[in-house]
Design an enzyme around this catalytic site. Structure first.
Site, PDB file in Angstrom:
ATOM      1  N   HIS A  90      44.136 125.926  73.108  1.00  0.00           N
ATOM      2  CA  HIS A  90      44.756 124.725  73.818  1.00  0.00           C
ATOM      3  C   HIS A  90      46.255 124.629  74.242  1.00  0.00           C
ATOM      4  O   HIS A  90      46.356 124.186  75.352  1.00  0.00           O
ATOM      5  CB  HIS A  90      44.630 123.591  72.739  1.00  0.00           C
TER       6      HIS A  90
ATOM      7  N   HIS B  38      42.699 129.170  67.898  1.00  0.00           N
ATOM      8  CA  HIS B  38      41.878 127.998  68.252  1.00  0.00           C
ATOM      9  C   HIS B  38      43.062 127.113  68.996  1.00  0.00           C
ATOM     10  O   HIS B  38      42.948 126.604  70.210  1.00  0.00           O
ATOM     11  CB  HIS B  38      41.060 127.340  67.570  1.00  0.00           C
ATOM     12  N   GLU B  39      43.992 126.818  68.287  1.00  0.00           N
ATOM     13  CA  GLU B  39      45.021 125.875  68.903  1.00  0.00           C
ATOM     14  C   GLU B  39      45.895 126.425  69.989  1.00  0.00           C
ATOM     15  O   GLU B  39      46.232 125.780  70.730  1.00  0.00           O
ATOM     16  CB  GLU B  39      45.969 125.401  67.774  1.00  0.00           C
TER      17      GLU B  39
END
Length: 436
Positions: A28, A24-25
């Site tokens: 980003h 998920h990170e």
């Protein structure tokens, strides 16, 4: 041994959760760096730092509590103008501005997030949830097309000697009971269905559909037995039977009652096995999960009330209700320690992990700060203001100062913490029981 397997299930889910958060990170991190934003930290977890290493300008690390993660981007919001902040939440707003200003390194004033075009900011913020969606699709594709979905295979497991009336409590044939069409045709357990009425068969559901649609018609059925293909004539009778889906589960009507209909019946059952599905099935499963999780989030206040009520009264929890990380880990442990084939347990654990990633995807799209959807909403509002100004040939407005939304962000954060605490307590004191 059972305790060891329980621990293995929990460890499996913790590793899966860590991987999900890490990806998920990364969703980003990668676009942020591609767009030139300075990223100071990439962290998995919260709380005390367990390990970290600086590579270039970014510190990569792991923290003690694996319940989330974050990247620290330079200048998420415009730098403060130095003017004093007034109002009830002035100190909160000022602290947020000060923390934001500290991320803007000297000499990197242009490499800040808030200066990116709106579409780039949206890509950065959607990158995290989209990674969870992609991971979920991969997991469900492995389950559906790599391992297969559990359903009736073409191998015959049982043949009824006679026809018993629907709904009867009679379990054995008695003199005078009519023989089943399968028994009359000479079908034996272990036979493998090749075709019925000229239609090649890939699974038992296809055979069931043909039989149910052909009461009173004599069908040519080809079975493989001892390395040879045998042609058998079978005539389904008309019988009232409870309908089932491809997985052998009862079909229910809108009132939750089992669907019963007059269909063709021959009296044979299939061995259950994992049947690989078309490659697009995984994406379809992910989409269905997205719809279910979205519905759950819409009903979240009611669901949380039910959790609180069950915590007080001791009533059984809704198995389709929300869970905390503790609850997911507990379920994983129970699945791993059940008396079932290893493959079956692995499939359920993978399914839990896929559903967890769908939950992360949908939940993070809620348009409230500090969630990713909130940052997307801020970027969209900034874009609307700029487009409006351009339409009326006005000077571009100043970037949206989201630090003014800190009071609302704090309220949302407190609610999220309270929700997490409630679910954790409920998952310890009155957990969801899927094996009752």
């Amino acid at each position: 041994m059972e305790i060891l397997l329980y621990a293995v299930g929990i460890v499996f889910m913790l590793i899966g959760l860590g991987l999900s958060i890490g990806l998920h990170e990364i969703g980003h991190l990668v676009p942020a760096k591609l767009f030139g934003v300075r990223v100071g930290q990439y962290m998995i977890g919260f709380g005390p730092r367990v390990w970290s290493k600086r590579i270039g300008e970014t510190e990569y690390g792991v923290k003690a509590l694996p319940v989330g993660g974050f990247i620290s981007m330079s200048g998420m919001y415009p730098a403060s103008d130095g003017k004093p902040v007034r109002g009830l939440f002035a100190s909160l707003v000022q602290d947020a501005r000060s923390a934001n200003d500290e991320t803007i390194a000297e000499g990197s004033e242009e490499r800040v997030f808030y200066r990116l075009p709106v579409w780039k900011r949206i890509i950065v913020m959607l990158g995290g949830p989209v990674m969870n969606l992609i991971l979920a699709i991969v997991i469900f594709t492995v389950l559906a097309s790599g391992i297969g979905l559990q359903q009736g295979t073409t191998t015959i497991a049982s043949v009824n000697e006679c026809v018993l009336p629907a709904g009867t409590t009679q379990s054995e044939c008695e003199p005078g009971d009519p023989a089943s069409p399968a028994a009359e045709a000479g079908v034996l357990p272990g036979d493998v269905l090749v075709s019925i009425d000229g239609t090649p068969l890939d699974d038992f559901a296809e055979a069931t559909a043909i039989v149910q649609a052909s009461p009173g018609q004599t069908l040519d059925m080809v079975v493989a037995r001892d390395g040879e293909n045998l042609h058998l004539s079978i005539t389904p009778i008309t019988a009232e039977r409870a309908l089932t889906d491809a997985g052998g589960q009862p079909r229910l009507d809108a009132d939750g009652e089992q669907v019963v209909a007059e269909v063709g019946y021959v009296g044979m059952g299939a061995q259950m096995g994992f049947v690989p599905q078309p490659i697009g099935t995984g994406a379809t499963m992910a989409g269905e999960n997205v719809a279910r999780v979205a519905e759950l989030i819409v009903q979240l206040p009611v669901k949380l009330w039910d959790v609180g009520s069950s915590l007080v009264t001791g009533a059984d929890r809704d198995p389709d209700g929300p869970l905390s990380v503790v609850g997911v880990g507990r379920l994983a442990g129970e699945v791993a320690s059940t008396d079932a084939p290893i493959l079956n347990r692995f499939v359920v654990l993978l399914s839990l992990l896929g559903s967890l990633n769908i939950a992360l995807f949908v939940f993070n799209l809620i348009p409230l700060l500090p969630l990713d959807g909130g940052h997307v909403l801020v970027a969209l509002w900034d874009g609307i203001r700029r487009a409006w100004a351009k339409l009326f040939r006005r000077p571009p407005p100043a970037p949206v100062d989201a630090t003014r939304l800190v009071p609302l962000t704090v309220v949302v954060a407190v609610l999220l913490i309270a929700m997490g605490a409630l679910l954790m307590i409920a998952d310890v004191v009155n957990p969801v029981n899927l094996f009752q």
